[in-house]
Structure formats: C-alpha cells, structure tokens
Design a protein around this motif. Structure first.
Motif, PDB file in Angstrom:
ATOM      1  N   VAL A 107       1.344  17.236 -12.703  1.00 23.10           N
ATOM      2  CA  VAL A 107       1.222  16.687 -11.343  1.00 23.10           C
ATOM      3  C   VAL A 107       2.548  16.175 -10.789  1.00 23.10           C
ATOM      4  CG1 VAL A 107      -1.224  16.137 -11.168  1.00 23.10           C
ATOM      5  CG2 VAL A 107       0.278  14.609 -12.423  1.00 23.10           C
ATOM      6  N   GLY A 108       3.378  15.560 -11.657  1.00 19.22           N
ATOM      7  CA  GLY A 108       4.658  15.044 -11.173  1.00 19.22           C
ATOM      8  C   GLY A 108       5.528  16.163 -10.610  1.00 19.22           C
ATOM      9  N   SER A 109       5.565  17.303 -11.331  1.00 17.42           N
ATOM     10  CA  SER A 109       6.375  18.433 -10.869  1.00 17.42           C
ATOM     11  C   SER A 109       5.776  19.069  -9.625  1.00 17.42           C
ATOM     12  CB  SER A 109       6.484  19.490 -11.969  1.00 17.42           C
ATOM     13  OG  SER A 109       7.039  18.927 -13.116  1.00 17.42           O
TER      14      SER A 109
ATOM     15  N   ALA B  18       2.753  11.609 -13.576  1.00 21.49           N
ATOM     16  CA  ALA B  18       1.753  12.154 -14.501  1.00 21.49           C
ATOM     17  C   ALA B  18       1.210  11.049 -15.398  1.00 21.49           C
ATOM     18  CB  ALA B  18       2.359  13.275 -15.340  1.00 21.49           C
ATOM     19  N   LEU B  19       2.113  10.286 -15.992  1.00 20.63           N
ATOM     20  CA  LEU B  19       1.685   9.240 -16.913  1.00 20.63           C
ATOM     21  C   LEU B  19       0.984   8.116 -16.171  1.00 20.63           C
ATOM     22  CD1 LEU B  19       4.810   9.237 -19.205  1.00 20.63           C
ATOM     23  CD2 LEU B  19       2.754  10.622 -19.269  1.00 20.63           C
ATOM     24  N   ALA B  20       1.518   7.742 -15.012  1.00 23.39           N
ATOM     25  CA  ALA B  20       0.888   6.674 -14.233  1.00 23.39           C
ATOM     26  C   ALA B  20      -0.524   7.079 -13.834  1.00 23.39           C
ATOM     27  CB  ALA B  20       1.732   6.360 -12.999  1.00 23.39           C
ATOM     28  N   SER B  21      -0.689   8.357 -13.433  1.00 22.55           N
ATOM     29  CA  SER B  21      -2.019   8.771 -12.983  1.00 22.55           C
ATOM     30  C   SER B  21      -3.014   8.762 -14.143  1.00 22.55           C
ATOM     31  CB  SER B  21      -1.962  10.159 -12.338  1.00 22.55           C
ATOM     32  OG  SER B  21      -1.682  11.152 -13.293  1.00 22.55           O
ATOM     33  N   ILE B  22      -2.558   9.172 -15.332  1.00 20.68           N
ATOM     34  CA  ILE B  22      -3.470   9.169 -16.473  1.00 20.68           C
ATOM     35  C   ILE B  22      -3.854   7.735 -16.835  1.00 20.68           C
ATOM     36  CG2 ILE B  22      -3.679   9.725 -18.928  1.00 20.68           C
ATOM     37  CD1 ILE B  22      -1.867  12.158 -18.325  1.00 20.68           C
ATOM     38  N   SER B  23      -2.867   6.825 -16.803  1.00 17.17           N
ATOM     39  CA  SER B  23      -3.177   5.422 -17.065  1.00 17.17           C
ATOM     40  C   SER B  23      -4.190   4.904 -16.056  1.00 17.17           C
ATOM     41  CB  SER B  23      -1.918   4.557 -16.999  1.00 17.17           C
ATOM     42  OG  SER B  23      -0.976   4.998 -17.935  1.00 17.17           O
ATOM     43  N   ALA B  24      -3.988   5.237 -14.771  1.00 14.46           N
ATOM     44  CA  ALA B  24      -4.899   4.763 -13.731  1.00 14.46           C
ATOM     45  C   ALA B  24      -6.304   5.306 -13.954  1.00 14.46           C
ATOM     46  CB  ALA B  24      -4.388   5.180 -12.349  1.00 14.46           C
ATOM     47  N   VAL B  25      -6.394   6.566 -14.343  1.00 17.76           N
ATOM     48  CA  VAL B  25      -7.701   7.181 -14.594  1.00 17.76           C
ATOM     49  C   VAL B  25      -8.426   6.455 -15.724  1.00 17.76           C
ATOM     50  CG1 VAL B  25      -8.800   9.267 -15.511  1.00 17.76           C
ATOM     51  CG2 VAL B  25      -7.149   9.452 -13.660  1.00 17.76           C
ATOM     52  N   VAL B  26      -7.671   6.166 -16.816  1.00 20.87           N
ATOM     53  CA  VAL B  26      -8.291   5.485 -17.950  1.00 20.87           C
ATOM     54  C   VAL B  26      -8.695   4.065 -17.564  1.00 20.87           C
ATOM     55  CG1 VAL B  26      -7.896   4.611 -20.278  1.00 20.87           C
ATOM     56  CG2 VAL B  26      -7.061   6.861 -19.638  1.00 20.87           C
ATOM     57  N   LEU B  27      -7.807   3.354 -16.853  1.00 18.94           N
ATOM     58  CA  LEU B  27      -8.126   1.997 -16.406  1.00 18.94           C
ATOM     59  C   LEU B  27      -9.348   1.992 -15.503  1.00 18.94           C
ATOM     60  CD1 LEU B  27      -4.709   0.292 -15.597  1.00 18.94           C
ATOM     61  CD2 LEU B  27      -6.281  -0.182 -17.458  1.00 18.94           C
TER      62      LEU B  27
ATOM     63  N   LEU C 144       0.831  -1.199   0.000  1.00 18.64           N
ATOM     64  CA  LEU C 144       0.000   0.000   0.000  1.00 18.64           C
ATOM     65  C   LEU C 144       0.873   1.259   0.000  1.00 18.64           C
ATOM     66  CD1 LEU C 144      -2.793   1.206   0.025  1.00 18.64           C
ATOM     67  CD2 LEU C 144      -2.815   1.058   2.516  1.00 18.64           C
ATOM     68  N   SER C 145       1.994   1.225   0.757  1.00 19.26           N
ATOM     69  CA  SER C 145       2.888   2.394   0.786  1.00 19.26           C
ATOM     70  C   SER C 145       3.402   2.714  -0.602  1.00 19.26           C
ATOM     71  CB  SER C 145       4.092   2.153   1.700  1.00 19.26           C
ATOM     72  OG  SER C 145       3.706   1.514   2.859  1.00 19.26           O
ATOM     73  N   VAL C 146       3.676   1.648  -1.393  1.00 20.63           N
ATOM     74  CA  VAL C 146       4.201   1.874  -2.742  1.00 20.63           C
ATOM     75  C   VAL C 146       3.103   2.420  -3.657  1.00 20.63           C
ATOM     76  CG1 VAL C 146       5.188   0.761  -4.769  1.00 20.63           C
ATOM     77  CG2 VAL C 146       5.972   0.121  -2.495  1.00 20.63           C
ATOM     78  N   PHE C 147       1.874   1.894  -3.506  1.00 15.11           N
ATOM     79  CA  PHE C 147       0.792   2.285  -4.430  1.00 15.11           C
ATOM     80  C   PHE C 147       0.174   3.637  -4.068  1.00 15.11           C
ATOM     81  CE2 PHE C 147      -0.265  -2.540  -4.855  1.00 15.11           C
ATOM     82  CZ  PHE C 147       0.915  -2.726  -5.546  1.00 15.11           C
ATOM     83  N   LEU C 148       0.269   4.023  -2.779  1.00 11.88           N
ATOM     84  CA  LEU C 148      -0.498   5.172  -2.299  1.00 11.88           C
ATOM     85  C   LEU C 148      -0.275   6.471  -3.094  1.00 11.88           C
ATOM     86  CD1 LEU C 148      -2.613   5.893  -0.223  1.00 11.88           C
ATOM     87  CD2 LEU C 148      -0.810   6.426   1.403  1.00 11.88           C
ATOM     88  N   PRO C 149       0.992   6.865  -3.386  1.00 10.68           N
ATOM     89  CA  PRO C 149       1.170   8.116  -4.140  1.00 10.68           C
ATOM     90  C   PRO C 149       0.432   8.110  -5.481  1.00 10.68           C
ATOM     91  CG  PRO C 149       3.254   7.417  -3.218  1.00 10.68           C
ATOM     92  CD  PRO C 149       2.277   6.301  -2.959  1.00 10.68           C
ATOM     93  N   VAL C 150       0.521   6.999  -6.222  1.00 14.39           N
ATOM     94  CA  VAL C 150      -0.171   6.939  -7.515  1.00 14.39           C
ATOM     95  C   VAL C 150      -1.687   7.032  -7.299  1.00 14.39           C
ATOM     96  CG1 VAL C 150      -0.485   5.651  -9.647  1.00 14.39           C
ATOM     97  CG2 VAL C 150       1.663   5.465  -8.408  1.00 14.39           C
ATOM     98  N   ILE C 151      -2.180   6.335  -6.263  1.00 12.13           N
ATOM     99  CA  ILE C 151      -3.622   6.384  -5.980  1.00 12.13           C
ATOM    100  C   ILE C 151      -4.064   7.824  -5.762  1.00 12.13           C
ATOM    101  CG2 ILE C 151      -5.386   5.787  -4.269  1.00 12.13           C
ATOM    102  CD1 ILE C 151      -3.906   3.161  -3.781  1.00 12.13           C
ATOM    103  N   LEU C 152      -3.322   8.546  -4.908  1.00 16.99           N
ATOM    104  CA  LEU C 152      -3.721   9.916  -4.564  1.00 16.99           C
ATOM    105  C   LEU C 152      -3.661  10.834  -5.781  1.00 16.99           C
ATOM    106  CD1 LEU C 152      -1.940  10.193  -1.098  1.00 16.99           C
ATOM    107  CD2 LEU C 152      -4.395   9.995  -1.528  1.00 16.99           C
ATOM    108  N   VAL C 153      -2.570  10.746  -6.543  1.00 17.98           N
ATOM    109  CA  VAL C 153      -2.461  11.608  -7.727  1.00 17.98           C
ATOM    110  C   VAL C 153      -3.561  11.270  -8.731  1.00 17.98           C
ATOM    111  CG1 VAL C 153      -0.998  12.279  -9.657  1.00 17.98           C
ATOM    112  CG2 VAL C 153       0.007  11.952  -7.425  1.00 17.98           C
TER     113      VAL C 153
ATOM    114  N   THR D 153      -8.446  12.562 -11.814  1.00 18.21           N
ATOM    115  CA  THR D 153      -9.799  12.221 -12.260  1.00 18.21           C
ATOM    116  C   THR D 153     -10.672  13.465 -12.395  1.00 18.21           C
ATOM    117  OG1 THR D 153      -9.565  10.249 -10.910  1.00 18.21           O
ATOM    118  CG2 THR D 153     -11.728  10.667 -11.836  1.00 18.21           C
ATOM    119  N   TYR D 154     -10.592  14.377 -11.397  1.00 21.14           N
ATOM    120  CA  TYR D 154     -11.462  15.555 -11.443  1.00 21.14           C
ATOM    121  C   TYR D 154     -11.142  16.415 -12.648  1.00 21.14           C
ATOM    122  CZ  TYR D 154     -12.674  14.002  -6.811  1.00 21.14           C
ATOM    123  OH  TYR D 154     -13.100  13.238  -5.780  1.00 21.14           O
ATOM    124  N   VAL D 155      -9.845  16.586 -12.933  1.00 22.85           N
ATOM    125  CA  VAL D 155      -9.460  17.397 -14.083  1.00 22.85           C
ATOM    126  C   VAL D 155      -9.945  16.751 -15.382  1.00 22.85           C
ATOM    127  CG1 VAL D 155      -7.499  18.302 -15.358  1.00 22.85           C
ATOM    128  CG2 VAL D 155      -7.484  18.380 -12.885  1.00 22.85           C
TER     129      VAL D 155
END
Lengths: 316, 318
Positions: A70-72, A246-255, A44-53, A58-60
C-alpha cells in the motif's frame, strides 16, 4: 456477565473507542487548545492518510490476506497524478484528469495484487512485498526526484471549507459513507467467509477469487484516496511518499479489532485504530518527554496497545 | 519427463542453477566478476545474510505463521552494543559477543512469549518489537554512530584466515552444520518440524510446543545479535539502522531456499544457497549500472518468478 461479553464480542470497536476517548482527554489536558477548529482540522489532515489506507487494508485482511504494497501504491498514485496534471497543463481539467489517472492506477495495482494472490495462489506476504518493490520502482521511473508542484487550485481546494466544513472532514465523511454502504452488501459476509473458513466458503460455491480480488482492488482504491489527500497536503510529487503507511495501516487494523487471521473485524474499527495510533503520537509529543525517548515510548505503547487489542479480542 | 520436472523445480537445484547463471551473467557483463577474490567477497556478504536467515528459518519452520521481522532492529542493536563493548580493543571481542548475543536472545524470548502466551500474531508482535528496539537504539546512541570494531574482528570478517578464506566463512559453514544437526539429528529438530506441519497433533503427542516456539524466537534474536557483531566487523562501525536492509532479504532467502512460509518443511542448506543467489542477484543488478528503479523492477519481477516456481499455495478442492 456473558450477555456483556456477547455484546462486546460483536462490538470490539467499543473497546478501541474507549481507548480513543481516554487518549483524547489526556491530549486535551496536555494541549488546551486541542478543541479549536484549526487544531482539530490540522490533526485530521495528519491522520487522514493512515485512516484511508487502514480502511482499504481491512478488506484485504478480512479476506485472510495482507497487502504490504500500500505504501508504494500511495507513492505511485502521487507521481502519476502530479505528472498527468503537469502533462495536461494544469487548470481544472488537468487536475480532474490527474485525479482520475491516480484512481485508475490505484485500482490497477490492487487488481494486480489480487490476481497474483487469488488466481495464481501466491503467498500474500511475499507477493505484496515484491509488487511493492515494483510499484516503488515504477514511481521512481515516473518521477526520479521529489518536486513537480501541483497547481494552486489543487491544494487551495484541499485546504478550503465548502459549506462550513473543511474538505478533510468531507473526505472522512465520504469514506465512512462508502464503508457503511459496503458493510450493508452481501460482499462483506462473503469476504469474511473467505477469510475465516476458506475451504468451507469454497465448498458452498462462493467465487473466492473474485471476492479476494475485489478486496485488493478496494485496498488499492483507498490507497489512491490517501495519496490524493497527501498530495493536497504536500502540494508536490514525491516518489518515496508513504513508506511507513503499510505498517501503520496494519497496526491500525489490528488495533481496530480485526483479526489478522481473517474472518472477523470491521473497517469502522480500523478508523478508530488509526485515530488511536495518531493520538498516541500526539500525547507523547505534548507530554514533554526528552526527544531521545519519544520513539521508544511510542514503540512501547503501540506494542502494548497491539497486545491489549489481541488479548481483548480473545477473552471475549 | 515428470521426474525431470521434479528435479528442476527442487528448490536446492533451482537455487544452485540460478547461482551458476548469475555468475555467468556477471562475468559476461563485467569480466572479473567471477574471479576468486570477488567470489569470496560475495560469499562474505552472503554469510551475513545467511546467518540472519538461519534464525528466520527456524521461526518459519516452527509454523503458526512464524516470521521474525524484528531481526533488522536486533542486528542494529547487536552491532551498536558490540561496538560500544569493544571500542576498538581486541580484548573486548568476547564481552561484545556475550552482550550482543545475550540481550538479543532475551528480546527474542520476549517475542516468543508474546506469540505463545499472549497469542499475538508473529507479524504484529515482531513488528511492534521493531519499533521498541529502534526507540531503544535512539536512547542508547542518541542517534550518533558509536563504537568501533576491534582489529581482530575486522580481520576475521575481511581478511583470509585459512586456505585464502576469511574466518567468517568457516563460521557460516559451522552454522550450516549446526543447523543440519539440530534439525535432522536431534529430538528438538523433529519436534520443530512436527509442530510446524501439524500443531494440534504435536500438542496431542505431548510436545512442549509453547516452550519450543519461545526458544525458536529466542534463537532467532540471538542469531540476529551475533550477525550484528559480524556486521560491525564487516563495516568497522555501526549506526542505528544498519540492520534494516536485512529484514526482507532474510525472509526471501528462506523462501528461495525452499522453506514454505506455511511451516513444517525445508532445510537450511537450501537457505544458504538462497542467500548466495540473492546476494549474487543484487550484485549483478548493480553491475548492470541500471538506474535504481530499473534494479527495483527486476528484483521485484525475479521475486514474483520465484513465487511462481514454488511459492504457491495448495489449490482448494471440493
């Protein structure tokens, strides 16, 4: 049959959830000690940052925009937080001051993005790419090289387990509560309208600029949450932190079943999407593939999952 | 007054003006910046960026949120494939171009099929493909730099061929003419603009929109692969991430060149000027001897300024 299709259409996250459960079982077979408190906690510690971002992204995306910065933002929040803590001389007061400064910086970055995109009508992709460069530059200005540790109170608290549950789990629960509260507000409907039918939403009198700026501000806030968690994990400042987010969050949103064109989707889905991404990485790692092939297989599975996600969304 | 404003905000004029201003700034900051041989060097770097941006232009003009973020990975792939096909022999240049161009063309077509048949958003499809190609590169090269450029190829890119100019500049000029011919003198060119500005109308007039769009992504891949061959000619050898630095500049050159990201407008000459302006800007910022973060801040600010000038979307009206 159409009843099933209709049921799934509004609950695309169920498909993602099934994929997640399947991956979890495979992971469990490959890694028998997966379901022990310590291993679950470290996962969970590893996944948490991607989850939060991904929640913020998602809202955007729901509003028909995108945030590549977001990464910057994560990097800038991290260096500001550690620098403020150091400037305040550590201690509990310093840590709280640093966290507050980090949250303000995250929200400010989001507000800037939102103002440029919604008020000045800049194209979101190039604009957030440009602000990403600026935020990254500012992060390097604040802290030119990695280092500057945070006080032990910070990472000890982050690694502790108040009331029997680890802090990382409390953070996830808190994030889900925030998501649930937002999901119950009229804002989310207005945001989906702004993303799905912008002209129509404008003509019904919605304050589109305000709505889209708020979405970017939320994205900045969640990026700040992610950064504070990462800081608890790494226990120091790093101006290059969060590059892949940034890329991970967009992938997660699409998934998670949110349409990149805007207008439909949910932050809960993105949480599942982020978990699926993380579990794919786990399964590949524990499958004992030759190291050379791991990136290729991960890329292929992610691409297939993205394609599948888009296909399922359309079929329904 | 309005007319002057129209002329001054024309992307072509603006890009040309910024090139002159940047050259003057460079010369003031560091005498010799605008010397002939320095300018030729900058043009070679611009040519590399301009070649990738040609493919990017086609994809963007074709509309439907067209964008190709896989070009960086495809440049790396082209460079690695070409390097191994040549391994320093002039006889290997033609096979190198065929292998690099062929493989990247096919990968581009796969991008196109994902976008048209599966209707995956281009941003997602090409990003996903980036991950796959990067993974493939690691398998291919085991992470070690491999292959070298043939001497003739390096000469073509780096040494004067005719009138004191390296051959690669003539290649770029030819590409510019080719793009102009394709976009302005062929039915396919008009079809690309038609589907970019109004997809529904293009479909209703019977244009094979899916086929054309698939081809555009294929061409973008092909141009990235060929750019990879030029890149290995420029640097001499290749590594798996050599192309990453070109991804976002290729998009920016397109925007600076006056092609709307919404599709259906613009031309490649603007993009050529955009590529030169962008390369000059990076070079001037390097000359300033600023800290890295200072350069980043200026670069980001200039991008935002460009967006202010002509990257804005239409105002919504009741």
């Amino acid at each position: 049959m159409s009843a099933v299709a209709g049921f799934l259409r509004s609950r695309l996250w169920l498909v993602t959830l099934s994929a997640l459960m399947a991956l979890f079982v495979v992971n469990w077979i490959l890694q028998p000690n997966l379901v022990t408190p310590n291993v679950l906690k470290s996962n969970l510690s590893v996944f948490l940052p991607v989850i939060l971002v991904a929640i913020g992204q998602t809202y955007v995306v729901l509003g028909g925009d995108i945030d590549l910065s977001v990464g910057s933002i994560v990097a800038l929040v991290n260096v500001v937080t550690v620098s403020v803590i150091a400037a305040l001389g550590g201690g509990a007061g310093g840590v709280l001051g640093g966290i507050a400064a980090g949250l303000v910086v995250g929200i400010a970055c989001g507000l800037l993005n939102g103002a440029l995109v919604a008020l000045l009508r800049f194209q979101a992709i190039v604009t957030t790419f440009a602000t990403g460069i600026i935020f990254g530059g500012l992060a390097l200005m604040v802290l030119p090289t990695a280092g500057l540790p945070v006080p032990a109170e910070y990472w000890r608290t982050y690694g502790s387990s108040p009331l029997g549950l680890p802090v990382v789990l409390w953070v996830l629960i808190a994030a889900l509560v925030i998501v649930a509260v937002i999901a119950g507000r009229p804002f989310i409907k207005h945001l989906a309208a702004a993303g799905g039918q912008r002209a129509a939403a404008f003509q019904t009198g919605l304050k589109l600029a305000q709505i889209r700026i708020l979405a970017y501000a939320l994205c900045g806030l969640f990026a700040a949450f992610a950064s504070l968690c990462l800081t608890g994990e790494t226990a120091s400042g790093d101006p290059l932190m969060g590059r892949t987010l940034a890329l991970a969050s967009i992938s997660a949103v699409v998934l998670g079943g949110t349409a990149l064109a805007g207008g439909s989707g949910s932050a809960f889905g993105s949480v599942l999407g982020a978990l699926v991404l993380g579990m794919i990485g786990n399964v590949i790692f524990f499958a004992g593939l030759p190291f050379d092939y791991q990136t290729l297989i991960q890329g292929l599975i992610t691409l297939l999952a993205l394609a599948g996600g888009v296909l399922v969304a359309r079929r329904n | 007054m309005n007319r002057i404003k129209t002329i001054l905000t024309d992307p072509l004029v603006l890009a040309a003006l910024s090139i002159l201003v940047l050259l003057a700034m460079g010369e003031v900051l560091s005498p010799g910046f605008a010397r002939g041989d320095q300018i030729i060097r900058l043009l070679v770097v611009s040519a590399i960026l301009g070649m990738v941006a040609a493919g990017q232009s086609l994809v963007v003009i074709g509309g439907r949120e067209g964008i190709d973020l896989s070009v960086g990975a495809l440049i790396s792939l082209g460079a690695v494939l070409a390097g191994n096909a040549m391994s320093g022999n002039d006889g290997g240049i033609l096979p190198a171009i065929l292998v690099a161009g062929g493989v990247t063309f096919v990968i581009g077509l796969i991008n196109g099929l994902g976008v048209t048949l599966l209707r995956i958003p281009p941003l997602v499809m090409t990003l996903g493909m980036t991950g796959v190609v990067q993974g493939g590169l690691i398998v291919l090269s085991r992470g070690i730099p491999s292959g070298n450029a043939a001497p003739s190829l390096m000469g073509f890119v780096n040494r004067p061929l005719l009138l004191g100019l390296p051959g690669v500049l003539f290649l770029w000029a030819l590409l510019g003419l080719g793009m102009w011919f394709l976009l302005r003198r062929t039915q396919l060119g008009y079809a690309i603009y038609a589907m970019g500005s109004n997809e529904r109308a293009a479909v209703l007039t019977g244009l094979p929109v899916r086929l054309i769009r698939t081809l555009l992504y294929g061409l973008s891949g092909l141009l990235a692969g060929v750019t990879g061959v030029v890149v290995i000619g420029y640097t001499g050898n290749s590594f798996v991430s050599v192309g990453d630095q070109y991804v976002l500049p290729s998009v920016i050159a397109v925007v600076i060149g006056g092609i709307s990201l919404a599709g259906g407008s613009g031309n490649y000459f603007g993009v050529m000027l955009g590529a030169i302006a962008l390369t000059l800007l990076q070079s001037v910022l390097t000359t300033l001897q600023l800290e890295f973060w200072g350069r980043q801040l200026i670069f980001g600010a200039v991008l935002l300024l460009l967006m202010l000038l002509y990257g804005r979307t239409k105002q919504l009206r009741v």
